[in-house]
Every structure is written in C-alpha cells, then in structure tokens.
Enzyme design. Structure first.
Site, short mmCIF file in Angstrom:
data_model
loop_
_atom_site.label_atom_id
_atom_site.label_comp_id
_atom_site.label_asym_id
_atom_site.label_seq_id
_atom_site.Cartn_x
_atom_site.Cartn_y
_atom_site.Cartn_z
N GLY A 641 0.84 -1.19 0.00
CA GLY A 641 0.00 0.00 0.00
C GLY A 641 0.87 1.22 0.00
N TYR A 643 1.86 2.85 2.25
CA TYR A 643 2.82 2.85 3.33
C TYR A 643 4.04 2.01 3.00
CZ TYR A 643 4.61 1.48 7.93
OH TYR A 643 5.39 1.22 9.01
N GLY A 644 3.77 0.93 2.29
CA GLY A 644 4.88 0.05 1.98
C GLY A 644 4.36 -1.36 1.81
N VAL A 646 3.59 -5.38 3.08
CA VAL A 646 3.20 -6.15 4.25
C VAL A 646 3.61 -7.60 4.03
CG1 VAL A 646 1.33 -6.82 5.76
CG2 VAL A 646 1.23 -4.66 4.56
N ASP A 756 -12.54 5.41 10.87
CA ASP A 756 -12.71 4.66 9.62
C ASP A 756 -13.31 3.29 9.88
OD1 ASP A 756 -12.72 4.38 6.91
OD2 ASP A 756 -10.60 3.85 6.75
#
Ligand SMILES: *[C@@H]1O[C@H](CO)[C@@H](O)[C@H](O)[C@H]1NC(C)=O
Ligand SMILES: *[C@@H]1O[C@H](CO)[C@@H](O)[C@H](O)[C@H]1NC(C)=O
Ligand SMILES: *[C@@H]1O[C@H](CO)[C@@H](O)[C@H](O)[C@H]1NC(C)=O
Ligand SMILES: *[C@@H]1O[C@H](CO)[C@@H](O)[C@H](O)[C@H]1NC(C)=O
Ligand SMILES: *[C@@H]1O[C@H](CO)[C@@H](O)[C@H](O)[C@H]1NC(C)=O
Length: 954
Positions: A641, A643-644, A646, A756
């Site tokens: 994603g 962010y990076g 997984v 969320d």
C-alpha cells in the site's frame, strides 16, 4: 505527501493498538515489577501479554488481569506494593508458598475489585494493614497459617460483603475489635458466616457487641487464644451457629445460660477454660454431635440426665469436669455414640452399658475414677479403659480394660482400585489408586471440628475421597485419582489427613494444574461432607514440574565435598545476587516502566528522543524480522500500500504476524514513530487487533501485528472467504466489533476515535472473534478537547458521518454513525453505496414496522436466516437506524449499542459471552490471499489530503 501518509498510517495503527493495549500494558508493567521481588515465578511469565500468552495462573477479562492463582509452586520473595496497581484484580491466591515472606503491603488496599484474597500457608509476617478495610468487594479473606502479628485491624469491619474471615494460626494479639463511635469493628460484618481466629494470641474479653441477631454466623472458631472474662450472652443470639470452639482460652464465669438457644449447633468445644458454676443446660441442642466440656472448674455434679437425650451425639468429652455419682446406663444407648471420655472425675458405682448400647461405640475412657465394678456384655468390642479405678486396683486383675488398649490409631489409606500396580515406579513416583506411577501433589487436609471421633471407619474417608474427586472433575481439573491416608487427631484436636492428588494424562502436573487444585481447596470451592466441618488445606510445594527436574536430578548424588564446594559457590552467588538485588531494588520503580519498554535499543541519535514508553510491544531488530519473513521474500508478501509492503512472518515462538514495512521514502521522523508506537502499544483489547511489536533499526520502520487468519468481515459477507455467517455468528461478530469500539471510546486513555469504521476494518480470527483494525485514521482526544476535535475530514465514503463531513468536528458519534452502516451491511450484505443507492435509504424505504421482520426480507442477505429464526432482527434494525441518525446527539453511545446487542442475543437465545465456536466446521474452502485484510490497499493508504483515496465509493 506519501511519506506523511505512511507516517500517519503507522501512527494510526499504533494509536489503535495503544488504545487497545493500554490497560493491559499497565498490568504487565506492574506484573513485571512484582516479579522483581519474586522468585520461582512460572517460566512462561515472559513476553508482553499475560492475557494473550496465557501466563500460568493468570486469567484476564478484556485484556485486564482479573485473577492470579499460584499455589504450591515454590514462589519465594515478597509481594511488593505494585500488586495494588492491578486494578481489575478480583482473585488473588498465592497459598501454600511457604517462602513468600515479608509483610502484607498496604497497597493491597487499592484493589477495589478484589473479592477473594487468599494467602493461606505462606510465610507472611508483620501486622495486617489497616487498608484491608478498603477492599469493599471482598467476600473471602483467608490469611491463615502465616506469621502475622499485631492486632486485627478494626477496618475489616467495613467489609460489608465479607462472609469468610480466616485469620487462624498466626500470632495476632490484642482484643477482638468492635465498633465504637466512628471506629469500625467486626460487629458490623452482617454478612459474615465464618470467624476463624483460632491459634493466635488474641486477648481481652469477647465484646458483647460482637454478636447480634443480625448475624448469620455458622462457624465461630476462637480456640487457642488468650481470651478472658465471661462469654457474653449475646452469643445466644447467633441462631445459625453450627460450630463453636471456645476451647483453650482463659474464659471464666458461667457458660451463658442462653447458649441453649443455639439449636443448630453441631460441634461445641468449651474445654480447657476456667468455666465455673453448674454445667450448662444443653437440652435445646437437638442435633449436637460433638461436645467437649473437659478441663473446667464446674461445680461437682452428676452426669446430667438430659445428656442422654442428645440423640445425635457421637462424642462426649468430659474429662476433669468434677463429675460424681454413677454413669447412667442410657448414655451408651445414644444411637450414634462413638466416644465417651470421662477421665479424672469421681464417678463411682458399677459401669454398665446396658442391653441396648450403640453398636457405634468405639472408645470409652474412664481412667482415674471410682468405678468399682463392670458388667460385661456380650459382643462388646469397643476399647474400654478403667485404669486407676478401684476395679483395677483391688485384685491384680488381668482384664484388658485394666491395660492400655492396643493403639487403635487407624492407619487408613485409600486402597488401590482393582488393578495391577506398575512395578517400576522411580523413587519420587508414587503408584496412584489406579496403579499408575506418577508425581502426586500432596498436602494435609485439616478438619477443625469434625462431627465424629471414630477415625477407624473407612466409610467416611471413602465419602470424602469420592466427593473430592467429583469436585475436581466437575471443575475440569487434570486429576486421575486421589488418595487419603493417615488420619490422626493432632494436639489441637484437629483431624489431619494426608492427601495425594495424582495427575491425569501424564506423570506430572503443570503449574496451572497445581494452582487450580490449590485454589479449589484454598477457596473452599470444594465442600466436604457436612460431618467433616470446617477445614483448611496446606499444600506442599510441588517439586516435579517438567522444567524443574533437571535441576533436581543434578543435586542427587553429589558428594559431600562437592556439596561443600558447591555450597561455597552458592554462598558467593547468593551474596552477588543479594548485591544485585539490593541494587535493583533501588531502581525498581523506575524499571517497572523501563523494563517494559522494548526500546532498550532506542537510539536518540536517530532523532527519536528518549526511549518510548512502550507497554506490551516488543522491539525487534531488523535481523529478526528479516529472518521471520524469510528475508522479506516475495512469497511472504501479502500486500502493499501507500505505506509500503506487508509480509507474513512467523516469530520464533511460532506466532504468526503481519509485518508492515515502511518504504524507505515513507518513513517518518523518529519522534512521530515513537509517539505512534507508544499509543498503539497501549491499546489492548480482545476485539482490537494487537500490536506485537515494531522495528526501529538500521533505518527501517516496521510494525508487527498479530496475524488475523480469517480476513475481513467484508470478505465473509461477500462470500469471498467461504465462511458462512448465520444470524448467531453475525450477532457475535457485531457485538465483538461494538465492544472493540466501545473500548476505544470509553476505556482507552486517551480515548480514541477510530474514524474509519467499516467492514474491511473488522477482521475475524480463527474463532470468528471480531477485531477492529486499522486505526490508521484514528485520533486520540487530547485532554483539552475531550468532546471533539476539529480535523480534516477523513474516512471512507458511504460510512462517513454527514455531520462530521459538514462541520469537520469529529466526535465519537461519528464512529457510531459508521457502525450503524456496518450493522445494516451486516444484515443485507450490500455495500453502503451500491449502484448509486445508499444503504440507509434502501432499508428505510423497504421497511414497514407493522409487518413481520419489518418487511425487510427483500433486502436481507438470504444466507442469514438459513439456520436460525431471525429473532431480534427488528430491534437490531432499530438500533442500527438510531446509529445513523442525522445528528450525533440523537445517536446512542457505543456502550449503549453494546448493551442492546447483548440483550438482542439473549433474546435470540444466544449467550453473548460464550466463546465463539470455531469457524472451521463451516469452512467451505478457505480462500487464500485475495481476501486477506493485509492485502487491502485501504489499510495502508492514508488520506493525507481531504477525502482522497479512502473515499472509495466502489
Ligand atoms: C431464645 O430464642 C427464642 C426464640 O428462638 C427467644 O424468644 C428467646 O428470648 C431466646 N432466649 C434467650 C435467653 O436469648
Ligand atoms: C434445661 O432447659 C430447658 C429449656 O430450655 C428446660 O425445659 C429444662 O427444664 C432445663 N433443664 C434443667 C435441668 O435445667
Ligand atoms: C457415689 O457417689 C455419690 C456422691 O459422691 C454418693 O452419694 C454415692 O453413695 C456413691 N455410690 C457408691 C456406690 O459409692
Ligand atoms: C461408618 O461411617 C458411616 C458414614 O458416616 C456410617 O454410616 C457407619 O454407620 C459407620 N460405621 C460404624 C461402624 O461406625
Ligand atoms: C470460590 O468458592 C466459592 C464457593 O465457596 C464459589 O462460589 C466461588 O465462585 C469461588 N470463587 C472463584 C473465583 O471461583
């Protein structure tokens, strides 16, 4: 921007985790601080989460430690004041650890929820803290068989729920406290059933105030103290009394006349005092079994005729009570009579048991009287002693009654069941009643006032043994069998029986097994047959834990010389340890927090400031995570994603984790990262995804989460995961999610708004427990703005609170709105916005409150009702629609939602607190990969700008 997004995301995750773990983190800190002063704590007391890791002897509710039960495991050291910080503790049982010493910390008084405090048979000393009076929930207090000194704190009188107070066998002194003006006292304990104060040094008179008709005392055990004066008349008011032991004190005066009012009394001990005046009239005690009036200064009198009317009597002890005249024949025809001891009186005449003497007669001791004749009866077989009576002096008689009987002390031992003993038990092992060699847990059962005195009747031990076995089994203890042996009366007139409990399914117990058995006995969960009366158990240390044998084995066979050398080494070691200990002691409080901080390797040079105050999360090195993800292998990659990446990984202890690795360009500043982890690591709750740890090493920033195997709720609703969700499971899941959110709102400190909430952020574990995930957008409420925070609007289209969208003021009610949408999605399996239609409007339009199921069949997920009737569905819809009201103050709070769902579940016949059934039975082929939450882009993207990628209106 993506860097910031990533950072924020991490922060959010950390936040949520922090919220979820905060409470637990607190507990682990103090548990670890406790461990600083304790030795021999269970070896599995390592790691960061006693609840999830199931530390021996610890139970939790909602990630807080609620019970510590550790008996007979050889704990030593002291109980430090940190115990007072385990604020959810309800049960503390450290019984049978002789080497647990020191005084009882006054901090114990902080445990406002404590209901059971059990420290039986330890080595505690010093005074009892006055703060015991603050334990307002305490019902059961057992501190017997320690070395406590000083007075009984009057504050105990404030414990209005107390029903069990056992202070016996200590060195307590001073008077029994009663209330006086504002000072509390034991007379205020209107719920008390047990005063067990025997074997202390209590002095002074029994204050008349102590007893009243409001009390429902069953056992009053004051034996072996230094109590003086007359026994107050008020004792006669305690009508429910079953056992009264006043023996071995310094009481004087007459026995109060209204003692005869105690018509429920089974056992009465007045012996070894200075009671004067006439023998008490006990005709009212129709069910008295055991009567001991020996060794007092009563007026000389004949054996009162009414004694023979006590038809339940098994035992009559009247030695040294000034009796004169003849022994009435009918005394021996009391139906249950077993024992008559009339030594050292002036009874005369001819002894005769009559024709109809009881066949339970077992022992008659007439030593040192004036008996001159004896009428032998056929079949008579009980032991009779007439030594030092004229009948044995006059002619040199050789009758058996002129000699001491052969010691009839029973040597009972539970027999083996029809089985062939294994022949090869090693030296420490014992053959169980089922003929298996194993290492039993042993100890002594002590009965303080049994109703019988014939210890040679094996039937009574059989009933004790079988009732105890039933208790162990019904409590699911790992017990194969148990044996009782060597019943004896000790000098306190207590009946002692050796107990050995044998393990099932193996040759030894583990710690949790021992502690459970210990607790059943220390908490009196096991109730022996009534005739045994009040009891206590003293367990021996269990030396046979699997991990303890090596140490044990080593010491065997070491020669004397070696022993001396080793001893010397040990001494040196001890000195060193003592030194270290003293040193450690100094900084203990400091370390309580620091120890938990896995940031030992934190490098301020990296711009992170001081070590993060982390609770419950581990610090991993880059190397560790590299290894556990197989060098960040492509095959371990389960998602990516903003962010990076997984990765799925397996820690060395076997735990599956999801490792989120920030792309180098998206790492955040060390300070932000730290803040984030600190927050996340404090969030701990069964229904929130847990942060396992993090890595801040070699320029990397990674977060390690528990791996949740069954994917998102969305996957299950869409059928992608293959898990079929019936009505019950849906309720269970939504309840879990609601509890998770409620935790964030109400219990996390600071409170957290998720921001969320959606079905892709609710994950399901292997037992279909819901876990709220992705706190990526979460925001804690600072102190200044507890009610709302103004922020850029973030969230996911379809779930977003319109009020928040318009005002930008974020409150917990925004989460409630999103949760309402999730509830509607749960029953319809539709996306919030599908083909341009909004789920709320769809439901409202289809709905008709007059009709069955509100006329919603059309819009419901067809799968939902396959196995259960949809009981409570209407209420479910009602609460969901309240959650999506236009304005926040019309919406319920999450705690209200939780209660309503619980109540719906109960209505539908489901237990809201049952462990979820395993999901596996209904797997129809577990999906792989595609549906996994960690693959979900949305989990990793962070909306740094207004309504960006997260506004997915798919
Ligand atoms: C004994 O108990 C009865 C009621 O059970 C009561 O009326 C009576 O006053 C009591 N006697 C004494 C001396 O307390
Ligand atoms: C003992 O007390 C009962 C009533 O409790 C009375 O009826 C009886 O006469 C008394 N017996 C003696 C010997 O005092
Ligand atoms: C037994 O003792 C009583 C009272 O001391 C006395 O009156 C009685 O005569 C004695 N009986 C015999 C048989 O010695
Ligand atoms: C042994 O104990 C049992 C149960 O308490 C009782 O029923 C039985 O009569 C006793 N036997 C003897 C000989 O006392
Ligand atoms: C302790 O024992 C009592 C019965 O004596 C039981 O009601 C209670 O539930 C037990 N406490 C616990 C924590 O199991």
């Amino acid at each position: 921007m993506s860097v910031r997004i990533g950072v924020l995301f991490v922060l959010l995750f950390i936040f949520i985790h922090v919220l979820l773990t905060s409470a637990q983190n607190r507990d682990i800190v103090y548990l670890q601080a406790l461990m600083d002063n304790l030795h021999n704590t269970p070896p599995n007391w390592v790691g960061s989460d006693p609840c999830v890791e199931k530390w021996d002897g610890i139970s939790c509710i909602e990630s807080r430690v609620t019970s510590i039960t550790l008996s007979s495991i050889g704990l030593s050291g002291e109980l430090s004041g940190d115990i007072g910080q385990l604020s959810e503790l309800q049960t503390l049982d450290l019984s049978y650890n002789k080497d647990l010493t020191g005084s009882l910390t006054p901090d114990i008084g902080s445990l406002k929820k404590l209901s059971n405090l059990i420290l039986v048979g330890c080595g505690f000393n010093g005074p009892l803290p006055e703060t015991l009076g603050s334990l307002t929930q305490l019902g059961y207090l057992a501190l017997n068989s320690n070395g406590f000194t000083g007075p009984i704190p009057p504050s105990i009188g404030k414990l209005s729920k107390l029903y069990w107070l056992d202070l016996a066998d200590n060195k307590l002194s001073g008077p029994i406290p009663v209330s006086k003006g504002p000072t509390p006292g034991l007379d205020q304990l209107v719920n008390i059933k047990h005063f067990h104060f025997g074997k202390n040094k209590l002095s002074g008179e029994i204050p008349p105030r102590l007893f009243s008709s409001k009390m429902s005392l069953k056992h009053v055990l004051f034996e072996e103290n230094q109590l003086t004066g007359t026994v107050p008349l008020t004792l006669g008011l305690v009508q429910n009394l079953e056992v009264l032991r006043l023996d071995r004190n310094l009481f004087s005066g007459e026995v109060p006349s209204n003692i005869n009012n105690l018509t429920s009394l089974n056992q009465l001990y007045l012996s070894n005092n200075n009671f004067e005046g006439p023998l008490p009239n006990l005709t009212g005690m129709k069910i008295l079994n055991y009567l001991d009036m020996s060794n007092n200064s009563f007026q000389p009198s004949e054996i009162p005729p009414w004694l023979s009317s006590l038809q339940s009597l098994t035992t009559l002890m009247m030695q040294d009570t000034g009796l004169i005249g003849e022994v009435p024949v009918d005394l021996f025809s009391i139906p249950q009579i077993e024992t008559v001891v009339l030594r050292n009186n002036q009874l005369n005449g001819t002894l005769d048991f009559g024709d109809s003497y009881s066949n339970h007669l077992h022992f008659i001791d007439m030593t040192n009287n004036l008996i001159s004749g004896y009428t032998e009866r056929s079949r008579y077989s009980a032991d009779l002693i007439l030594i030092s009576n004229p009948i044995c002096r006059e002619s040199d008689t050789t009758a058996s009654y002129c000699d001491l009987p052969i010691d009839s002390n029973s040597s009972y031992s539970t027999p083996q069941n029809n089985c062939n003993p294994e022949t090869t038990c090693t030296s420490d092992q014992v053959s169980s009643p089922n003929c298996k060699c194993s290492y039993p847990y042993t100890g002594t059962l002590t009965f303080r006032a049994p109703s019988f005195s014939n210890l040679g009747n094996s039937t009574i031990y059989t009933s004790l043994q079988s009732s105890m076995m039933v208790s162990f089994q019904s409590n699911h203890l790992p017990v194969d069998s148990l044996s009782l042996s060597q019943p004896t009366k000790n000098s306190d007139k207590y009946l002692e029986i050796n107990l050995a409990v044998f393990p099932s399914g193996g040759e030894r117990f583990n710690r949790s097994g021992i502690s459970q058995i210990g607790f059943i006995l220390s908490n009196q969960t096991y109730k022996p047959p009534h005739s045994f009366g009040p009891y206590f158990f003293l367990g021996h240390n269990y030396d046979f834990f699997a991990d303890a044998t090596k140490r044990k084995g080593k010491s065997i066979g070491i020669g004397v010389t070696i022993g001396v050398v080793v001893g010397g080494c040990v001494l040196v070691l001890l000195l060193i340890i003592a030194g270290i200990y003293a040193f450690r002691e100094k900084g203990r409080a400091e370390r309580a927090t620091k120890k938990n901080s896995p940031f030992a390797s934190w490098d301020p040079d990296k711009g992170g400031g001081d070590c993060p105050q982390l609770k419950g999360a581990r610090s991993f090195t880059y190397e560790e995570l590299k290894t556990c993800t197989n060098n960040f292998a492509i095959t371990a990659n389960i998602g990516s994603g903003g962010y990076g990446m997984v990765y799925r990984g397996t820690l060395r202890n076997g735990q599956l984790v999801a490792v989120k690795r920030a792309q180098l360009r998206s790492t955040q500043g060390g300070l932000e990262f730290k803040t984030e982890i600190e927050l996340l690591s404090r969030v701990h709750h069964k229904n929130v995804v847990g942060l396992v740890g993090f890595c801040f090493d070699e320029g990397e920033q990674m977060l390690v989460y528990e791996f949740i195997v069954n994917g998102t709720l969305k996957d299950s609703l869409s059928g992608r995961s293959g898990i079929r969700l019936d009505w019950m499971r849906r309720l269970k899941i939504i309840l879990g999610a609601a509890r998770g959110l409620q935790y964030l709102h109400d219990l996390a400190d600071p409170p957290i708004i998720h921001r969320d909430v959606k079905t892709t952020n609710i994950l399901l574990d292997e037992r279909l427990n819901a876990k709220v995930a992705d706190f990526g957008l979460s925001k804690p409420l600072g102190d200044a703005d507890r009610t709302h925070v103004t922020t850029q609007v973030k969230g996911t289209m379809g779930y977003m609170d319109p009020e928040y969208y318009m005002t930008q003021q974020l409150t917990e009610k925004s989460d409630v709105y999103s949760f309402g949408i999730v509830m509607l999605e749960l029953i319809t399996a539709r996306n919030p916005i599908e083909k341009g239609k909004y789920i709320v409007r769809e439901v409202k339009e289809a709905m008709d409150r007059e009709k069955d199921l509100y006329n919603l069949r059309e819009v419901l997920d067809p799968i939902i009702g396959l196995t259960h009737e949809l009981q409570g569905l209407e209420r479910f819809v009602d609460i969901a629609l309240r959650c999506v009201e236009d304005t926040g103050n019309q919406r319920p709070r999450m705690n209200e939602v939780v209660k309503e769902i619980e109540s719906i579940m109960e209505l539908a016949g489901f237990n809201p607190n049952a462990e979820s059934a395993s999901a596996s039975e209904s797997y129809e082929g577990k999906s792989k990969g595609s549906g996994h939450p960690y693959l979900n882009e949305s989990l990793f993207s962070y909306s740094g700008g207004l309504l960006d990628s997260n506004l997915e209106a798919k």
